[in-house]
Design an enzyme around this catalytic site. Structure first.
Site, PDB file in Angstrom:
ATOM      1  N   PRO A 150     -37.858 -31.285   4.045  1.00  0.00           N
ATOM      2  CA  PRO A 150     -38.984 -30.999   3.161  1.00  0.00           C
ATOM      3  C   PRO A 150     -40.174 -30.547   4.006  1.00  0.00           C
ATOM      4  O   PRO A 150     -40.481 -31.170   5.027  1.00  0.00           O
ATOM      5  CB  PRO A 150     -39.285 -32.358   2.501  1.00  0.00           C
ATOM      6  CG  PRO A 150     -38.643 -33.393   3.353  1.00  0.00           C
ATOM      7  CD  PRO A 150     -37.589 -32.725   4.183  1.00  0.00           C
ATOM      8  N   GLN A 183     -38.135 -34.572  -3.147  1.00  0.00           N
ATOM      9  CA  GLN A 183     -38.797 -35.643  -2.397  1.00  0.00           C
ATOM     10  C   GLN A 183     -40.072 -36.072  -3.126  1.00  0.00           C
ATOM     11  O   GLN A 183     -40.886 -35.227  -3.510  1.00  0.00           O
ATOM     12  CB  GLN A 183     -39.180 -35.204  -0.984  1.00  0.00           C
ATOM     13  CG  GLN A 183     -39.665 -36.422  -0.185  1.00  0.00           C
ATOM     14  CD  GLN A 183     -40.265 -36.093   1.160  1.00  0.00           C
ATOM     15  OE1 GLN A 183     -41.279 -35.405   1.258  1.00  0.00           O
ATOM     16  NE2 GLN A 183     -39.646 -36.585   2.216  1.00  0.00           N
ATOM     17  N   CYS A 188     -44.875 -39.428   6.031  1.00  0.00           N
ATOM     18  CA  CYS A 188     -45.993 -38.484   6.118  1.00  0.00           C
ATOM     19  C   CYS A 188     -47.178 -39.115   6.867  1.00  0.00           C
ATOM     20  O   CYS A 188     -47.650 -40.188   6.500  1.00  0.00           O
ATOM     21  CB  CYS A 188     -46.427 -38.032   4.725  1.00  0.00           C
ATOM     22  SG  CYS A 188     -47.783 -36.846   4.799  1.00  0.00           S
ATOM     23  N   ASN A 223     -33.660 -36.388  12.660  1.00  0.00           N
ATOM     24  CA  ASN A 223     -34.628 -35.293  12.552  1.00  0.00           C
ATOM     25  C   ASN A 223     -35.623 -35.349  13.714  1.00  0.00           C
ATOM     26  O   ASN A 223     -35.968 -36.417  14.192  1.00  0.00           O
ATOM     27  CB  ASN A 223     -35.369 -35.415  11.202  1.00  0.00           C
ATOM     28  CG  ASN A 223     -36.601 -34.536  11.099  1.00  0.00           C
ATOM     29  OD1 ASN A 223     -37.712 -35.043  10.928  1.00  0.00           O
ATOM     30  ND2 ASN A 223     -36.428 -33.246  11.201  1.00  0.00           N
ATOM     31  N   GLY A 224     -36.062 -34.151  14.121  1.00  0.00           N
ATOM     32  CA  GLY A 224     -37.091 -34.040  15.150  1.00  0.00           C
ATOM     33  C   GLY A 224     -36.658 -33.161  16.303  1.00  0.00           C
ATOM     34  O   GLY A 224     -35.662 -33.439  16.967  1.00  0.00           O
ATOM     35  N   ARG A 235     -39.317 -27.366  11.441  1.00  0.00           N
ATOM     36  CA  ARG A 235     -40.127 -26.204  11.830  1.00  0.00           C
ATOM     37  C   ARG A 235     -39.287 -25.006  12.269  1.00  0.00           C
ATOM     38  O   ARG A 235     -39.664 -23.857  12.007  1.00  0.00           O
ATOM     39  CB  ARG A 235     -41.103 -26.600  12.948  1.00  0.00           C
ATOM     40  CG  ARG A 235     -42.265 -27.424  12.421  1.00  0.00           C
ATOM     41  CD  ARG A 235     -43.023 -28.066  13.546  1.00  0.00           C
ATOM     42  NE  ARG A 235     -42.182 -28.994  14.296  1.00  0.00           N
ATOM     43  CZ  ARG A 235     -42.565 -29.619  15.407  1.00  0.00           C
ATOM     44  NH1 ARG A 235     -43.766 -29.393  15.893  1.00  0.00           N
ATOM     45  NH2 ARG A 235     -41.756 -30.459  16.009  1.00  0.00           N
TER      46      ARG A 235
HETATM   47  C1  FMN Z   1     -46.079 -27.950   7.780  1.00  0.00           C
HETATM   48  C2  FMN Z   1     -45.252 -29.191   7.659  1.00  0.00           C
HETATM   49  C3  FMN Z   1     -45.073 -29.770   6.407  1.00  0.00           C
HETATM   50  C4  FMN Z   1     -44.299 -30.930   6.265  1.00  0.00           C
HETATM   51  N1  FMN Z   1     -44.098 -31.459   5.019  1.00  0.00           N
HETATM   52  C5  FMN Z   1     -43.301 -32.546   4.874  1.00  0.00           C
HETATM   53  C6  FMN Z   1     -43.015 -33.079   3.590  1.00  0.00           C
HETATM   54  O1  FMN Z   1     -43.460 -32.571   2.541  1.00  0.00           O
HETATM   55  N2  FMN Z   1     -42.221 -34.185   3.529  1.00  0.00           N
HETATM   56  C7  FMN Z   1     -41.683 -34.770   4.650  1.00  0.00           C
HETATM   57  O2  FMN Z   1     -40.952 -35.762   4.558  1.00  0.00           O
HETATM   58  N3  FMN Z   1     -41.926 -34.269   5.874  1.00  0.00           N
HETATM   59  C8  FMN Z   1     -42.704 -33.175   6.003  1.00  0.00           C
HETATM   60  N4  FMN Z   1     -42.898 -32.650   7.247  1.00  0.00           N
HETATM   61  C9  FMN Z   1     -42.174 -33.215   8.393  1.00  0.00           C
HETATM   62  C10 FMN Z   1     -40.845 -32.485   8.614  1.00  0.00           C
HETATM   63  O3  FMN Z   1     -39.987 -32.621   7.505  1.00  0.00           O
HETATM   64  C11 FMN Z   1     -40.128 -33.029   9.874  1.00  0.00           C
HETATM   65  O4  FMN Z   1     -39.897 -34.396   9.712  1.00  0.00           O
HETATM   66  C12 FMN Z   1     -40.936 -32.813  11.150  1.00  0.00           C
HETATM   67  O5  FMN Z   1     -41.509 -31.515  11.182  1.00  0.00           O
HETATM   68  C13 FMN Z   1     -40.075 -33.028  12.392  1.00  0.00           C
HETATM   69  O6  FMN Z   1     -39.011 -32.109  12.467  1.00  0.00           O
HETATM   70  P1  FMN Z   1     -39.062 -30.813  13.459  1.00  0.00           P
HETATM   71  O7  FMN Z   1     -39.385 -31.363  14.832  1.00  0.00           O
HETATM   72  O8  FMN Z   1     -37.692 -30.212  13.334  1.00  0.00           O
HETATM   73  O9  FMN Z   1     -40.157 -29.909  12.964  1.00  0.00           O
HETATM   74  C14 FMN Z   1     -43.707 -31.523   7.405  1.00  0.00           C
HETATM   75  C15 FMN Z   1     -43.889 -30.936   8.666  1.00  0.00           C
HETATM   76  C16 FMN Z   1     -44.649 -29.786   8.804  1.00  0.00           C
HETATM   77  C17 FMN Z   1     -44.813 -29.183  10.172  1.00  0.00           C
END
Ligand code: FMN
Length: 314
Positions: free
Chosen positions: A21, A75, A105, A204-205, A229
Site C-alpha cells: 500500500p 488497507q 504508518c 517488507n523493506g 518504492r
Molecule cells: C509515499 C509512501 C506512501 C506509503 N503509504 C503507505 C500506506 O498507505 N500504508 C502502509 O501500510 N504503508 C505505506 N507506506 C510504506 C510502504 O508500504 C513500505 O512499508 C515502505 O515503503 C518500506 O518498503 P520499501 O523499502 O520497499 O519502500 C508508504 C511509503 C511511502 C514511501
C-alpha cells in the site's frame, strides 16, 4: 526469486510477491499495471475507517477498483475497535474479502491520533482492533513495523499477538518508526517474527531487485516479499521477481494509465497524478532531468501527451 502461492485464511493468492500500500499512488490504475507485470496481490492505499464512518467522498474514492481487478486487499487504519469493525462490515468494503490493518504508518498526524505505528506501543488495543475486525468475517492481515524506536523492538511478540487475535497473515516492515524509510531492513527481527507464528509472514523493506528479494527470503525465512518504492520507479520489478514474461513498455503503460484514470478522476487530477508517475517511470532514461522539468510544466492532458510522444518516439 522462487515464487509460491500464499494461503490467506483459505483464499489462495497466486504468488508471494506483493505490491505494498502506498498513499497517493496505489490506486486502481497503478494496481492494474502491477498485476499485469505479475504482482500476486496488491493493496489499496491506507483508508481511514473514520472517514468511511463519516461518509467522506474522498475516502470512498480510494476504494475504486478497475473492472479487471482481482481480489485486491483493502488497507484500513484507525484506533477504535468498533469503528474498525464497522468499516469491515460496511457496504463500502463489500467487494473486498481481505482487509489489511495498518499498524506501521509513522506519519505524525496518524501517530499522534494513536493510529498506525502508535499501536506498536499499545498491544492490548492493537489486539482488540484485530479481533474486532476478525468478527466481521473478513480475512485479516496486519502490516506493522519492528517497533516504535530502535531501543524497543517488539516484532516477535507483536507477531504472536496478531496471530492470537485472529490475523490470517502478517507483513513485517523491517524498520522501526524512528527510521521511517531509511537504512537496511532488520532481517533478524523479521526472522524472529517468522519463527514465532504459523500464519504466512511477508517481509517488507528495501527490496529494489531480485537479488534483494532473494536475500530477504534467505535471511528471514519469510513466505514472501512486499515491494513498495521500487514499484513506483519501475512496476516491471514484479516481472523481474516472478519471472513473468511481460516485457516493459513504459509508453504503453503511461497511456493506459491515463486512459483508465480520465473517466474516473477527470482531467485535472489525472494530469497532476500522471505528471508525477511519468517522472518516476522515466527516471534514469537519458535526458530524464530535462523531461521531468517539462512534464511538471505540462498544463493540460494534451500537453502531457505531446511530451510523452517526444520521450517515447515510435
Ligand atoms: C509515499 C509512501 C506512501 C506509503 N503509504 C503507505 C500506506 O498507505 N500504508 C502502509 O501500510 N504503508 C505505506 N507506506 C510504506 C510502504 O508500504 C513500505 O512499508 C515502505 O515503503 C518500506 O518498503 P520499501 O523499502 O520497499 O519502500 C508508504 C511509503 C511511502 C514511501
Amino acid at each position: 526469486m522462487r515464487t509460491a502461492p500464499v494461503d490467506i485464511g483459505g483464499a489462495i493468492v497466486p504468488n508471494n510477491v506483493f505490491c505494498a500500500p502506498l498513499a497517493g499512488y496505489t490506486d486502481f490504475a497503478f494496481r492494474r499495471l502491477c498485476y499485469s507485470y505479475g504482482a500476486g496481490l496488491c493493496f489499496t492505499e491506507m483508508v481511514s475507517a473514520k472517514g468511511l464512518k463519516y461518509n467522506s467522498e474522498a475516502t470512498r474514492a480510494l476504494l475504486h477498483r478497475h473492472p479487471s481487478e482481482r481480489d485486491t486487499a483493502v488497507q484500513i487504519f484507525g484506533s477504535d475497535p468498533d469503528v474498525m469493525r464497522a468499516a469491515c462490515e460496511s457496504e463500502d468494503l463489500a467487494d473486498f474479502s481481505v482487509v489489511d490493518i495498518n499498524m506501521g504508518c509513522p506519519v505524525p498526524k496518524v501517530f499522534k491520533n494513536g493510529e498506525g505505528s502508535a499501536l506498536l506501543g499499545d498491544m492490548p488495543l492493537a489486539e482488540k482492533i484485530i479481533s474486532a475486525c476478525k468478527k466481521s468475517g473478513k480475512r485479516i492481515c496486519v502490516k506493522f513495523r519492528t517497533g516504535i524506536s530502535e531501543d524497543k523492538k517488539v516484532t516477535a511478540e507483536f507477531a504472536k499477538m496478531c496471530e492470537g487475535a485472529g490475523a490470517d497473515l502478517i507483513t513485517v516492515h523491517g524498520r522501526t518508526r524512528d527510521k521511517y524509510y531509511s537504512g537496511e531492513p532488520d532481517y533478524r527481527e523479521i526472522a524472529a517474527a517468522k519463527r514465532a507464528v504459523k500464519i504466512p509472514v511477508i517481509a517488507n523493506g528495501g527490496i529494489f531487485s531480485d537479488a534483494d528479494a532473494e536475500k530477504m527470503i534467505a535471511e528471514t525465512g519469510a513466505d514472501g516479499v512486499m515491494v513498495a518504492r521500487a514499484a513506483l520507479y519501475d512496476p516491471h520489478i514484479f516481472a523481474e521477481l516472478t519471472g513473468k514474461d511481460a516485457p516493459r513498455d513504459i509508453k504503453r503503460d503511461v497511456l493506459d494509465e491515463i486512459e483508465d484514470m480520465l473517466p474516473f478522476y477527470g482531467e485535472k487530477f489525472t494530469l497532476v497524478q500522471m505528471r508525477k508517475m511519468t517522472a518516476f517511470y522515466t527516471k534514469g532514461l537519458r535526458g530524464s532531468a530535462e523531461y521531468r522539468k517539462r512534464l511538471f510544466a505540462a498544463d493540460s492532458i494534451s500537453a502531457l501527451y505531446a511530451i510523452i510522444e517526444e520521450i517515447f518516439p515510435e
